[in-house]
Write a protein that holds these residues in place. Sequence first.
Motif, short mmCIF file in Angstrom:
data_model
loop_
_atom_site.label_atom_id
_atom_site.label_comp_id
_atom_site.label_asym_id
_atom_site.label_seq_id
_atom_site.Cartn_x
_atom_site.Cartn_y
_atom_site.Cartn_z
N VAL A 4 -43.60 33.04 -56.46
CA VAL A 4 -42.17 32.83 -56.22
C VAL A 4 -41.40 33.00 -57.53
O VAL A 4 -40.30 33.57 -57.53
CB VAL A 4 -41.94 31.43 -55.61
N LYS A 5 -41.96 32.54 -58.61
CA LYS A 5 -41.29 32.70 -59.90
C LYS A 5 -41.27 34.15 -60.34
O LYS A 5 -40.36 34.57 -61.05
CB LYS A 5 -41.95 31.82 -60.95
N PHE A 6 -42.27 34.93 -59.93
CA PHE A 6 -42.26 36.36 -60.23
C PHE A 6 -41.10 37.05 -59.53
O PHE A 6 -40.41 37.87 -60.13
CB PHE A 6 -43.58 36.99 -59.79
N PHE A 7 -40.86 36.72 -58.27
CA PHE A 7 -39.76 37.33 -57.53
C PHE A 7 -38.41 36.94 -58.10
O PHE A 7 -37.44 37.68 -57.97
CB PHE A 7 -39.84 36.97 -56.05
N GLN A 8 -38.34 35.80 -58.73
CA GLN A 8 -37.11 35.38 -59.38
C GLN A 8 -36.73 36.38 -60.47
O GLN A 8 -35.56 36.75 -60.59
CB GLN A 8 -37.34 34.00 -59.98
N TYR A 9 -37.69 36.85 -61.23
CA TYR A 9 -37.41 37.83 -62.28
C TYR A 9 -37.28 39.25 -61.72
O TYR A 9 -36.69 40.11 -62.37
CB TYR A 9 -38.47 37.77 -63.36
N ALA A 10 -37.81 39.48 -60.55
CA ALA A 10 -37.66 40.79 -59.91
C ALA A 10 -36.19 41.05 -59.59
O ALA A 10 -35.75 42.20 -59.61
CB ALA A 10 -38.51 40.88 -58.66
N TYR A 11 -35.44 40.00 -59.29
CA TYR A 11 -34.00 40.16 -59.04
C TYR A 11 -33.29 40.73 -60.27
O TYR A 11 -32.39 41.56 -60.14
CB TYR A 11 -33.36 38.84 -58.65
N LEU A 12 -33.69 40.31 -61.46
CA LEU A 12 -33.09 40.85 -62.68
C LEU A 12 -33.44 42.32 -62.87
O LEU A 12 -32.62 43.11 -63.33
CB LEU A 12 -33.53 40.04 -63.90
N PHE A 14 -34.06 44.47 -60.42
CA PHE A 14 -33.25 45.21 -59.46
C PHE A 14 -31.78 45.28 -59.91
O PHE A 14 -31.12 46.29 -59.70
CB PHE A 14 -33.35 44.60 -58.07
N ALA A 15 -31.29 44.22 -60.52
CA ALA A 15 -29.91 44.24 -61.02
C ALA A 15 -29.75 45.31 -62.10
O ALA A 15 -28.76 46.04 -62.10
CB ALA A 15 -29.53 42.87 -61.56
N ALA A 16 -30.72 45.41 -62.97
CA ALA A 16 -30.66 46.42 -64.02
C ALA A 16 -30.73 47.83 -63.43
O ALA A 16 -30.02 48.74 -63.87
CB ALA A 16 -31.79 46.20 -65.02
N LEU A 17 -31.58 48.01 -62.43
CA LEU A 17 -31.69 49.33 -61.80
C LEU A 17 -30.40 49.74 -61.09
O LEU A 17 -29.96 50.89 -61.20
CB LEU A 17 -32.86 49.34 -60.80
N PHE A 18 -29.79 48.81 -60.37
CA PHE A 18 -28.54 49.14 -59.68
C PHE A 18 -27.41 49.38 -60.67
O PHE A 18 -26.56 50.25 -60.45
CB PHE A 18 -28.15 48.03 -58.71
N LEU A 19 -27.39 48.63 -61.76
CA LEU A 19 -26.37 48.85 -62.78
C LEU A 19 -26.57 50.20 -63.46
O LEU A 19 -25.60 50.92 -63.72
CB LEU A 19 -26.41 47.72 -63.81
N ALA A 33 -19.48 53.79 -58.25
CA ALA A 33 -20.42 53.43 -57.18
C ALA A 33 -20.27 51.93 -56.90
O ALA A 33 -20.96 51.09 -57.49
CB ALA A 33 -21.83 53.77 -57.58
N TYR A 34 -19.36 51.61 -56.01
CA TYR A 34 -19.08 50.21 -55.71
C TYR A 34 -20.28 49.50 -55.07
O TYR A 34 -20.52 48.32 -55.33
CB TYR A 34 -17.87 50.09 -54.80
N ILE A 35 -21.02 50.21 -54.27
CA ILE A 35 -22.18 49.60 -53.60
C ILE A 35 -23.23 49.20 -54.64
O ILE A 35 -23.80 48.10 -54.56
CB ILE A 35 -22.78 50.57 -52.56
N SER A 36 -23.50 50.05 -55.60
CA SER A 36 -24.48 49.73 -56.64
C SER A 36 -24.01 48.56 -57.49
O SER A 36 -24.81 47.69 -57.85
CB SER A 36 -24.74 50.94 -57.53
N ILE A 37 -22.74 48.51 -57.79
CA ILE A 37 -22.19 47.39 -58.57
C ILE A 37 -22.28 46.10 -57.76
O ILE A 37 -22.64 45.04 -58.29
CB ILE A 37 -20.75 47.69 -59.00
N LEU A 38 -22.00 46.19 -56.47
CA LEU A 38 -22.10 45.02 -55.59
C LEU A 38 -23.53 44.51 -55.51
O LEU A 38 -23.79 43.31 -55.62
CB LEU A 38 -21.57 45.36 -54.20
N LEU A 42 -24.99 40.96 -56.76
CA LEU A 42 -25.71 40.13 -55.79
C LEU A 42 -27.10 39.77 -56.32
O LEU A 42 -27.55 38.63 -56.14
CB LEU A 42 -25.83 40.86 -54.46
N ALA A 43 -27.76 40.70 -56.97
CA ALA A 43 -29.09 40.42 -57.52
C ALA A 43 -29.01 39.39 -58.65
O ALA A 43 -29.87 38.51 -58.73
CB ALA A 43 -29.72 41.72 -58.02
N VAL A 44 -27.99 39.47 -59.49
CA VAL A 44 -27.83 38.47 -60.55
C VAL A 44 -27.53 37.10 -59.94
O VAL A 44 -28.08 36.08 -60.37
CB VAL A 44 -26.72 38.90 -61.53
#
Length: 64
Positions: A4-12, A14-19, A33-38, A42-44
């Motif tokens: 579960v703690k691993f998935f917590q960092y996976a959000y970061l 994904f946030a970097a990838l979308f950014l 790209a508003y969707i990618s920024i959104l 959301l991931a952060v």
Amino acid sequence: MKIVKFFQYAYLIFAALFLYDAINKYITNGTIAYISILFSALAVFMYFFRQRFNKRYDNKDNSK
């Protein structure tokens, strides 16, 4: 519980990838790209939400 703690960092991650995707689309096409920024925002948010939730869950386990 460690997974579960691993998935917590996976959000970061994904946030970097979308950014990165949003910045890359802006540089190459000149469009925002508003969707990618959104999704990045959301991931952060989900990272901090899960972090707070996990701390609260750990405190309940320690009090028993």
